[in-house]
Enzyme design. Structure first.
Site, PDB file in Angstrom:
ATOM      1  N   GLU A  79       0.854  -1.187   0.000  1.00 56.86           N
ATOM      2  CA  GLU A  79       0.000   0.000   0.000  1.00 56.86           C
ATOM      3  C   GLU A  79       0.891   1.239   0.000  1.00 56.86           C
ATOM      4  O   GLU A  79       0.467   2.327   0.379  1.00 56.86           O
ATOM      5  CB  GLU A  79      -0.988  -0.021   1.161  1.00 56.86           C
ATOM      6  CG  GLU A  79      -0.385  -0.314   2.502  1.00 56.86           C
ATOM      7  CD  GLU A  79      -1.433  -0.497   3.581  1.00 56.86           C
ATOM      8  OE1 GLU A  79      -2.291   0.371   3.734  1.00 56.86           O
ATOM      9  OE2 GLU A  79      -1.371  -1.520   4.290  1.00 56.86           O
ATOM     10  N   CYS A 111      -3.423  -3.745   4.442  1.00 57.20           N
ATOM     11  CA  CYS A 111      -2.429  -4.691   4.977  1.00 57.20           C
ATOM     12  C   CYS A 111      -2.734  -6.146   4.622  1.00 57.20           C
ATOM     13  O   CYS A 111      -1.989  -7.050   4.994  1.00 57.20           O
ATOM     14  CB  CYS A 111      -2.328  -4.526   6.489  1.00 57.20           C
ATOM     15  SG  CYS A 111      -1.892  -2.857   6.962  1.00 57.20           S
ATOM     16  N   THR A 152       2.955   4.317  15.650  1.00 57.76           N
ATOM     17  CA  THR A 152       2.698   3.031  14.977  1.00 57.76           C
ATOM     18  C   THR A 152       3.231   3.037  13.541  1.00 57.76           C
ATOM     19  O   THR A 152       2.660   2.417  12.655  1.00 57.76           O
ATOM     20  CB  THR A 152       1.194   2.659  14.999  1.00 57.76           C
ATOM     21  OG1 THR A 152       0.452   3.636  14.271  1.00 57.76           O
ATOM     22  CG2 THR A 152       0.644   2.606  16.407  1.00 57.76           C
ATOM     23  N   SER A 201     -10.707   1.285  14.085  1.00 54.46           N
ATOM     24  CA  SER A 201      -9.957   0.237  13.395  1.00 54.46           C
ATOM     25  C   SER A 201      -9.705  -0.954  14.332  1.00 54.46           C
ATOM     26  O   SER A 201      -9.835  -2.114  13.934  1.00 54.46           O
ATOM     27  CB  SER A 201      -8.632   0.826  12.908  1.00 54.46           C
ATOM     28  OG  SER A 201      -7.971  -0.095  12.124  1.00 54.46           O
ATOM     29  N   HIS A 233      -2.070 -10.016  12.372  1.00 56.83           N
ATOM     30  CA  HIS A 233      -1.540  -8.800  11.753  1.00 56.83           C
ATOM     31  C   HIS A 233      -1.125  -7.872  12.904  1.00 56.83           C
ATOM     32  O   HIS A 233      -1.903  -7.648  13.834  1.00 56.83           O
ATOM     33  CB  HIS A 233      -2.637  -8.155  10.892  1.00 56.83           C
ATOM     34  CG  HIS A 233      -2.295  -6.778  10.463  1.00 56.83           C
ATOM     35  ND1 HIS A 233      -1.075  -6.464   9.873  1.00 56.83           N
ATOM     36  CD2 HIS A 233      -2.992  -5.608  10.545  1.00 56.83           C
ATOM     37  CE1 HIS A 233      -1.059  -5.175   9.607  1.00 56.83           C
ATOM     38  NE2 HIS A 233      -2.195  -4.624  10.003  1.00 56.83           N
ATOM     39  N   LYS A 242      -4.532  -7.778  22.087  1.00 53.04           N
ATOM     40  CA  LYS A 242      -5.971  -7.737  22.390  1.00 53.04           C
ATOM     41  C   LYS A 242      -6.695  -8.913  21.730  1.00 53.04           C
ATOM     42  O   LYS A 242      -7.584  -9.517  22.327  1.00 53.04           O
ATOM     43  CB  LYS A 242      -6.576  -6.406  21.906  1.00 53.04           C
ATOM     44  CG  LYS A 242      -6.171  -5.227  22.784  1.00 53.04           C
ATOM     45  CD  LYS A 242      -6.817  -3.939  22.298  1.00 53.04           C
ATOM     46  CE  LYS A 242      -6.360  -2.787  23.187  1.00 53.04           C
ATOM     47  NZ  LYS A 242      -6.934  -1.504  22.801  1.00 53.04           N
ATOM     48  N   ASN A 275       5.460  -0.941  12.316  1.00 54.36           N
ATOM     49  CA  ASN A 275       4.406  -1.357  11.392  1.00 54.36           C
ATOM     50  C   ASN A 275       4.973  -1.492   9.978  1.00 54.36           C
ATOM     51  O   ASN A 275       5.554  -0.534   9.450  1.00 54.36           O
ATOM     52  CB  ASN A 275       3.317  -0.272  11.431  1.00 54.36           C
ATOM     53  CG  ASN A 275       2.019  -0.692  10.793  1.00 54.36           C
ATOM     54  OD1 ASN A 275       1.912  -1.780  10.242  1.00 54.36           O
ATOM     55  ND2 ASN A 275       1.026   0.177  10.884  1.00 54.36           N
ATOM     56  N   SER A 307      -7.325  -2.909   6.462  1.00 55.27           N
ATOM     57  CA  SER A 307      -8.382  -1.922   6.693  1.00 55.27           C
ATOM     58  C   SER A 307      -9.205  -1.714   5.439  1.00 55.27           C
ATOM     59  O   SER A 307      -8.745  -1.960   4.321  1.00 55.27           O
ATOM     60  CB  SER A 307      -7.767  -0.603   7.140  1.00 55.27           C
ATOM     61  OG  SER A 307      -7.234  -0.757   8.431  1.00 55.27           O
TER      62      SER A 307
HETATM   63  N1  COA Z   1       1.255   3.276  30.802  1.00 55.20           N
HETATM   64  C1  COA Z   1       0.731   2.151  30.216  1.00 55.20           C
HETATM   65  N2  COA Z   1      -0.276   2.196  29.305  1.00 55.20           N
HETATM   66  C2  COA Z   1      -0.753   3.411  28.961  1.00 55.20           C
HETATM   67  C3  COA Z   1      -0.244   4.594  29.510  1.00 55.20           C
HETATM   68  C4  COA Z   1       0.803   4.500  30.473  1.00 55.20           C
HETATM   69  N3  COA Z   1       1.346   5.567  31.040  1.00 55.20           N
HETATM   70  N4  COA Z   1      -0.922   5.630  28.969  1.00 55.20           N
HETATM   71  C5  COA Z   1      -1.829   5.118  28.113  1.00 55.20           C
HETATM   72  N5  COA Z   1      -1.725   3.784  28.098  1.00 55.20           N
HETATM   73  C6  COA Z   1      -2.482   2.811  27.286  1.00 55.20           C
HETATM   74  C7  COA Z   1      -3.957   3.108  27.182  1.00 55.20           C
HETATM   75  O1  COA Z   1      -4.652   2.649  28.330  1.00 55.20           O
HETATM   76  C8  COA Z   1      -4.303   2.361  25.913  1.00 55.20           C
HETATM   77  O2  COA Z   1      -4.399   0.992  26.198  1.00 55.20           O
HETATM   78  P1  COA Z   1      -5.653   0.139  25.653  1.00 55.20           P
HETATM   79  O3  COA Z   1      -5.615   0.223  24.162  1.00 55.20           O
HETATM   80  O4  COA Z   1      -5.388  -1.230  26.163  1.00 55.20           O
HETATM   81  O5  COA Z   1      -6.885   0.770  26.204  1.00 55.20           O
HETATM   82  C9  COA Z   1      -3.055   2.535  25.055  1.00 55.20           C
HETATM   83  O6  COA Z   1      -2.022   2.935  25.949  1.00 55.20           O
HETATM   84  C10 COA Z   1      -3.198   3.583  23.972  1.00 55.20           C
HETATM   85  O7  COA Z   1      -3.683   4.736  24.551  1.00 55.20           O
HETATM   86  P2  COA Z   1      -4.738   5.638  23.792  1.00 55.20           P
HETATM   87  O8  COA Z   1      -5.085   6.773  24.670  1.00 55.20           O
HETATM   88  O9  COA Z   1      -5.838   4.788  23.259  1.00 55.20           O
HETATM   89  O10 COA Z   1      -3.791   6.134  22.588  1.00 55.20           O
HETATM   90  P3  COA Z   1      -4.088   7.084  21.381  1.00 55.20           P
HETATM   91  O11 COA Z   1      -5.364   7.817  21.530  1.00 55.20           O
HETATM   92  O12 COA Z   1      -2.855   7.873  21.224  1.00 55.20           O
HETATM   93  O13 COA Z   1      -4.269   6.079  20.138  1.00 55.20           O
HETATM   94  C11 COA Z   1      -3.814   4.361  18.551  1.00 55.20           C
HETATM   95  C12 COA Z   1      -3.534   4.897  19.964  1.00 55.20           C
HETATM   96  C13 COA Z   1      -3.171   2.981  18.412  1.00 55.20           C
HETATM   97  C14 COA Z   1      -5.309   4.251  18.325  1.00 55.20           C
HETATM   98  C15 COA Z   1      -3.161   5.339  17.514  1.00 55.20           C
HETATM   99  O14 COA Z   1      -1.770   5.319  17.675  1.00 55.20           O
HETATM  100  C16 COA Z   1      -3.484   4.975  16.073  1.00 55.20           C
HETATM  101  O15 COA Z   1      -4.511   5.379  15.553  1.00 55.20           O
HETATM  102  N6  COA Z   1      -2.591   4.208  15.366  1.00 55.20           N
HETATM  103  C17 COA Z   1      -2.863   3.705  14.045  1.00 55.20           C
HETATM  104  C18 COA Z   1      -3.679   2.421  14.138  1.00 55.20           C
HETATM  105  C19 COA Z   1      -3.838   1.803  12.772  1.00 55.20           C
HETATM  106  O16 COA Z   1      -2.980   1.937  11.959  1.00 55.20           O
HETATM  107  N7  COA Z   1      -4.937   1.109  12.505  1.00 55.20           N
HETATM  108  C20 COA Z   1      -5.139   0.539  11.193  1.00 55.20           C
HETATM  109  C21 COA Z   1      -4.253  -0.587  10.928  1.00 55.20           C
HETATM  110  S1  COA Z   1      -4.964  -2.132  11.293  1.00 55.20           S
END
Ligand code: COA
Length: 387
Positions: A79, A111, A152, A201, A233, A242, A275, A307
């Site tokens: 991609e 992906c 990521t 996602s 993946h 998860k 990634n 996706s």
């Molecule tokens: N210590 C440990 N864990 C912590 C923490 C700390 N100090 N602070 C936050 N976290 C955890 C959160 O609890 C969360 O865990 P969970 O997912 O088990 O609930 C995790 O860290 C991520 O925190 P979050 O607030 O959800 O992060 P974010 O709003 O910055 O978003 C993603 C994270 C992954 C959603 C973002 O990076 C993203 O969109 N990435 C791209 C994903 C993608 O490419 N998807 C398509 C491909 S399949």
């Protein structure tokens, strides 16, 4: 006759960002990146590495073991395509000196692209066992500086040789697929970086995993305990974790322990590379094969997700003496040889790599001798050279 993975090649560029540095620079508590997301490092591609050069480099690591005249198919899932029309695989074919009779093309479905290629190759080799097929996944994950998805990112390629009587993994019959037209992640034609609704996602990914895993087990009359390992993946390690938590829920202690330990083994390389979109699942496979606890005939399940969205679950059986077809030392060295970037250098490289270099300007590469790189365009034609 068994058909499956006979060789696996891996390449990642020679630079990385440490997540601790990124967390400090972005004012984020480091454990969010290290534990919450599950990543410790990410590879960074400069302007001289793209999907084509990385795909060539991944395949080069095993090409001297391949009978080139036997290769009937070369498929590239990406991609991070370099042209709207010409397949990335044609540049690769030329660099690898594959015969003109090879059928070659590029596949796109986020992906899922490399899995799509492997399924096509599996069925092709079953019909034409005298031929082999090379399938490459190669990508640069770019979400943008200071975005939620920045942590990521990553870059790299995995290449597999699919053939009859494979040395590593025999792909079993059957699969379960599931698709839906949704918008969780995409990259419009006028954007060099992806757009993503990361939380949505994750929801869809977990939903597709449960649907395809259940459907696969039901069609194949299998239970979760029949799997020695399940691979996912891995756009970032937490996402796979998860899904694995869902898989092991309500399992007996022995099954749970086995699947958890092998899951951890499958994440060791992705944790450091980041990634690599199409190839992420297969970097997990390589990491499991080189670091997990496996025996001949063990069943490995593979969950692929792209996706948009497309999910598929399939499986393979580990071949006896599979270790002899791998090169763990070289794969670990590929990751260890990278140089750490300062955040300032990473940002500068990132911005530069978003631009196509001016035409007729030759790019150089700081890669080690032997690796291929993108050398710029000559009269708008992309040039690839070996260092
Ligand atoms: N210590 C440990 N864990 C912590 C923490 C700390 N100090 N602070 C936050 N976290 C955890 C959160 O609890 C969360 O865990 P969970 O997912 O088990 O609930 C995790 O860290 C991520 O925190 P979050 O607030 O959800 O992060 P974010 O709003 O910055 O978003 C993603 C994270 C992954 C959603 C973002 O990076 C993203 O969109 N990435 C791209 C994903 C993608 O490419 N998807 C398509 C491909 S399949």
């Amino acid at each position: 006759m068994q058909v499956g993975i006979d060789q696996i090649g891996f390449y990642t560029p020679n630079k990385y960002v440490d997540m601790l540095d990124l967390a400090h620079a972005r004012g984020v508590e480091p454990n969010k990146y290290l534990i919450g997301i599950g990543q410790s490092k990410m590879s960074v591609a400069d302007q001289s590495q793209d999907a084509v050069s990385m795909g060539i480099n991944a395949t080069l690591s095993y090409i001297n073991k391949v009978d080139l005249e036997q290769v009937g198919l070369l498929i590239m899932g990406t991609e991070s395509g370099v042209d709207q029309s010409k397949s990335a695989s044609l540049f690769v074919k030329s660099a690898l000196k594959l015969p003109p009779e090879v059928r070659t093309f590029e596949i796109k479905e986020a992906c899922f692209g490399m899995t799509a290629g492997i399924m096509v190759a599996r069925d092709y080799v079953r019909l034409h066992p005298e031929h082999s097929a090379i399938v490459i996944g190669s990508d640069i994950a770019r979400y943008g500086l200071k975005t939620g998805g920045e942590v990521t990112q990553g870059a790299g390629s995995v290449s597999v040789l699919i053939k009859a009587n494979p040395r590593i993994l025999a792909l079993t019959s059957g699969h379960s697929a599931y698709s839906a037209d949704i918008n969780d992640f995409w990259r419009p034609n006028n954007s060099a970086v992806a757009l993503v609704d990361g939380k949505y996602s994750t929801e869809v990914y977990l939903d597709f995993f449960q649907r395809t895993f259940q459907a696969y087990k039901s069609k194949q009359k299998m239970t979760t305990a029949d799997f020695t390992a399940i691979l996912y993946h891995l756009p970032f390690v937490k996402m796979g974790l998860k899904a694995n938590r869902l898989a092991v829920a309500e399992q007996d202690a022995k099954t749970k322990k086995r699947l958890e330990e092998n899951f951890t083994a499958s994440t060791l390389y992705s944790k450091q590379v980041g990634n690599i979109y199409t190839a992420s699942l297969y970097l997990g496979l390589l990491s499991l094969l080189e670091n997990g606890t496996l025996s001949a005939a063990d069943t490995i399940g593979l969950f692929s997700y792209g996706s948009g969205a497309m999910g598929e679950f399939y499986a393979g059986k580990v071949m006896a003496n599979y270790e002899q077809a791998l090169n763990k030392v070289a794969d670990e060295k590929m990751i260890a040889r990278r140089q750490q970037l300062t955040i300032a250098d990473y940002e500068q490289i990132f911005k530069q790599a978003l631009q196509l270099p001016a035409d007729n300007i030759e790019l150089s590469s700081d890669e080690a001798p032997g690796y291929w790189y993108f050398a710029g365009t000559k009269n708008h034609v992309r040039q690839y050279q070996r260092k």
